[in-house]
Design a protein around this motif. Sequence first.
Motif, short mmCIF file in Angstrom:
data_model
loop_
_atom_site.label_atom_id
_atom_site.label_comp_id
_atom_site.label_asym_id
_atom_site.label_seq_id
_atom_site.Cartn_x
_atom_site.Cartn_y
_atom_site.Cartn_z
N UNK A 1 0.83 -1.21 0.00
CA UNK A 1 0.00 0.00 0.00
C UNK A 1 0.87 1.27 0.00
N UNK A 2 1.97 1.22 0.77
CA UNK A 2 2.87 2.38 0.81
C UNK A 2 3.54 2.60 -0.54
N UNK A 3 3.92 1.50 -1.18
CA UNK A 3 4.54 1.59 -2.50
C UNK A 3 3.55 2.16 -3.51
N UNK A 4 2.29 1.68 -3.45
CA UNK A 4 1.26 2.20 -4.36
C UNK A 4 1.05 3.70 -4.14
N UNK A 5 1.05 4.11 -2.86
CA UNK A 5 0.84 5.53 -2.56
C UNK A 5 2.01 6.38 -3.07
N UNK A 6 3.23 5.88 -2.87
CA UNK A 6 4.40 6.65 -3.30
C UNK A 6 4.52 6.72 -4.81
N UNK A 7 3.96 5.71 -5.50
CA UNK A 7 4.05 5.66 -6.96
C UNK A 7 2.76 6.08 -7.64
N UNK A 8 1.82 6.61 -6.85
CA UNK A 8 0.51 6.96 -7.41
C UNK A 8 0.64 7.96 -8.56
N UNK A 9 1.58 8.89 -8.43
CA UNK A 9 1.76 9.89 -9.47
C UNK A 9 2.40 9.35 -10.72
N UNK A 10 2.88 8.10 -10.67
CA UNK A 10 3.54 7.50 -11.83
C UNK A 10 2.62 6.58 -12.61
N UNK A 11 1.38 6.44 -12.18
CA UNK A 11 0.47 5.53 -12.87
C UNK A 11 0.08 6.09 -14.23
N UNK A 12 -0.08 5.18 -15.17
CA UNK A 12 -0.51 5.59 -16.50
C UNK A 12 -2.01 5.89 -16.49
N UNK A 13 -2.44 6.65 -17.47
CA UNK A 13 -3.87 6.95 -17.58
C UNK A 13 -4.68 5.68 -17.81
N UNK A 14 -4.09 4.70 -18.50
CA UNK A 14 -4.78 3.42 -18.71
C UNK A 14 -5.05 2.72 -17.38
N UNK A 15 -4.05 2.72 -16.49
CA UNK A 15 -4.23 2.11 -15.17
C UNK A 15 -5.29 2.85 -14.37
N UNK A 16 -5.26 4.17 -14.42
CA UNK A 16 -6.21 4.96 -13.64
C UNK A 16 -7.64 4.76 -14.13
N UNK A 17 -7.83 4.77 -15.44
CA UNK A 17 -9.20 4.67 -15.95
C UNK A 17 -9.80 3.30 -15.62
N UNK A 18 -8.98 2.26 -15.59
CA UNK A 18 -9.50 0.95 -15.22
C UNK A 18 -9.78 0.86 -13.72
N UNK A 19 -9.00 1.61 -12.92
CA UNK A 19 -9.31 1.69 -11.50
C UNK A 19 -10.59 2.47 -11.26
N UNK A 20 -10.88 3.42 -12.13
CA UNK A 20 -12.10 4.21 -11.98
C UNK A 20 -13.34 3.32 -12.11
N UNK A 21 -13.32 2.41 -13.06
CA UNK A 21 -14.51 1.56 -13.22
C UNK A 21 -14.44 0.25 -12.45
N UNK A 22 -13.27 -0.12 -11.96
CA UNK A 22 -13.14 -1.22 -11.00
C UNK A 22 -13.77 -2.52 -11.43
N UNK A 23 -14.70 -3.03 -10.61
CA UNK A 23 -15.32 -4.33 -10.91
C UNK A 23 -16.53 -4.20 -11.82
N UNK A 24 -16.71 -3.01 -12.41
CA UNK A 24 -17.76 -2.72 -13.39
C UNK A 24 -19.13 -2.50 -12.77
N UNK A 25 -19.23 -2.57 -11.47
CA UNK A 25 -20.49 -2.23 -10.83
C UNK A 25 -20.76 -0.74 -10.97
N UNK A 26 -21.99 -0.35 -11.30
CA UNK A 26 -22.31 1.08 -11.40
C UNK A 26 -22.05 1.84 -10.10
N UNK A 27 -22.00 1.13 -8.97
CA UNK A 27 -21.79 1.77 -7.68
C UNK A 27 -20.33 1.71 -7.22
N UNK A 28 -19.46 1.19 -8.07
CA UNK A 28 -18.05 1.12 -7.69
C UNK A 28 -17.50 2.52 -7.41
#
Length: 653
Positions: free
Chosen positions: A466-493
């Motif tokens: 979790x600490x590594x993810x937080x420290x590298x959050x600014x290095x994530x690609x837009x592709x990674x972020x957009x897939x995290x936005x929709x997550x498990x595809x539930x409309x309530x995610x």
Amino acid sequence: MLRYRLLIPVFCLFLTSCSGSEYLSETTPQPATEEASMPSVDRIALDERIIKRQLPNGLTYMIRQNERPEKRVELRLVLNAGSILEDEDQLGLAHFVEHMAFDASRKSQRRYGIWLALDEKGVKANAFTTHRTTVYEMSDAKSAGKFNNGEEETKAGTVEGEMQIMVDQFLEGKHIGSHIDIEKGAVIGENRMRNNTLAWVEHETMCAFFGPKSLACARAPQGTDETVAAFTVKDIELFRSKWYKADRSTLYIAGDYDPSAMEKTVKKVWDIASMKTKNKASNLPNMAVNALTGVYGEGEKRRGKDVKPLRSIEISGNHKGMDGILIHFLLSDPVNGNYMDSGPMSRLEKLHSIHADIFRYVFCHMVYESVMKMTNEDDEAMSDLDFDASIDTNYQYGAKVHEMKLKVGMGFGGAGAAQNINFPESRDGSWRTLLFTALVEMRRLAVHGPNPTLLSNAIGAYLDKMEKDASEAGEKSSSEIVEELYGDLSPKHVYYHQTESFAHQKSMLSAGMELHASRFVQAEASLLWKGWINTFLLNVTNAFEKEWLLGIQTSPRSLLRISFSKDGGSDSEYAISKDSVLLLSRQALDSVLNLPEAPKTHARSDRLFGVKAGEDSFRSRSKRRYVRDNEALASNERLKLTDDFAHAIKGSK
């Protein structure tokens, strides 16, 4: 299959009002607790950098600025519609409509018009269809009008052209009969190629668990050769007009742009009055329809019905081409078998998901280290073994399932390992040693709980991740972020930024919380072990173990399915039968258990929190590439991709 998210019921192992203790009855022996150390039920703060709003026509959009890579934008259109909306004679139609969405439009009626329009702009396109969702993807969107020069900065108006093509996919599809017939061959060929894959075996396992008439099984996205071959232009247009609605859709955008300017572009392109529906979108069908008893619902007796638990064992050697053995054990949740779609997570719910990951780490390490000790092999040499255990809350199936998987002889150590598999060893009965080891460690964890050192290692590894993810959050690609936005595809995610998540999780895993984590891990192992015992109707004679297991609630649905390929061999070549597995189970039950030892070496499970989802993930397996990575490939060569399958349609009509 069931590998989307590791989320389980609301946590609190020793309080009867909270989950975790949901698996323990009031009579189960339980240690004293420190209620004051439990986190509050406040909702975790959301990422304030996200713009989320809804257009007048019902379309929801989410915008998140990200500068990696520069001058690029990622778009995903997630439609809350999938194969469960099909009628009996429409099997595979949602998936087929997705295919045809890359074909002609009213603006361009050439074959693969949408696809080629995107390809000419240097945009990579993809899509996939699931039971409840269809997702359209655009990657590497560049500047408007000069898509390939990479000179202009990617600001609001520069992706307007790509967005308009996506609108054409959604609203302006033009379906031409000759194009449809060619695509039928591609889809039928694609489905036939699945028959020898592990994904197909897992689909059959889901059918066995949920039931052949359940929506999870009967509405599998691929459909059948017969139904696909019969599709007409009218079928496609009716499905699109009924389900491709703005109020069923969410547009996710991440990339290098000014957010407020991007929002203006979204409104300009997507705020189309004709997309608005007169009536609010209907809900998706209940996944519990026609499912086997005990899979869905609340409580051991499921909705108050006085029914006996449903337990089954299936052994199938008819999977031609399967290189090894898959032992898959599944249990429905004894408290609530339904997918819990509650939107923003409470701190307690998040703690529960953390403990699910810790259970997975601990149990997998115990199995791997025990196998290494028994076989005198190091971790790198165990190329023919893959073990996993998880708690899966799955939006697509609408269910909460506990599972254990043991794969033998399949080369899961990587490409090199696959070349060095000693396949005869899996035939001569080495699966017995591996399954026996897994059962003994499951029982050890259920009876004694985790070793404190191993538990501490698991918590430490989780926090490091979790600490590594937080420290590298600014290095994530837009592709990674957009897939995290929709997550498990539930409309309530709900998306949580890694920095905020780490701050909350660090406080949840303080030293005083190890007791709660320990009891959760033990309760989950106990649930699996009791389910295994009940499946084989074993008689527990150890007084302490018997008393403990009596306090563990009983899962109302269990399935053990063992899949392999005889490949022309005799029925007894693997020596796998219900009797042989029953004998192993009795031996595991009768074995003398020592306390769990502190870890003595590293195992591949120790890297569990450091590995990103690979090609084995559901999302990756579901995708089909429309645009080749080789941009130099000529368009006429691309069009040949489906011609190879055109003959398949002849045998299906």
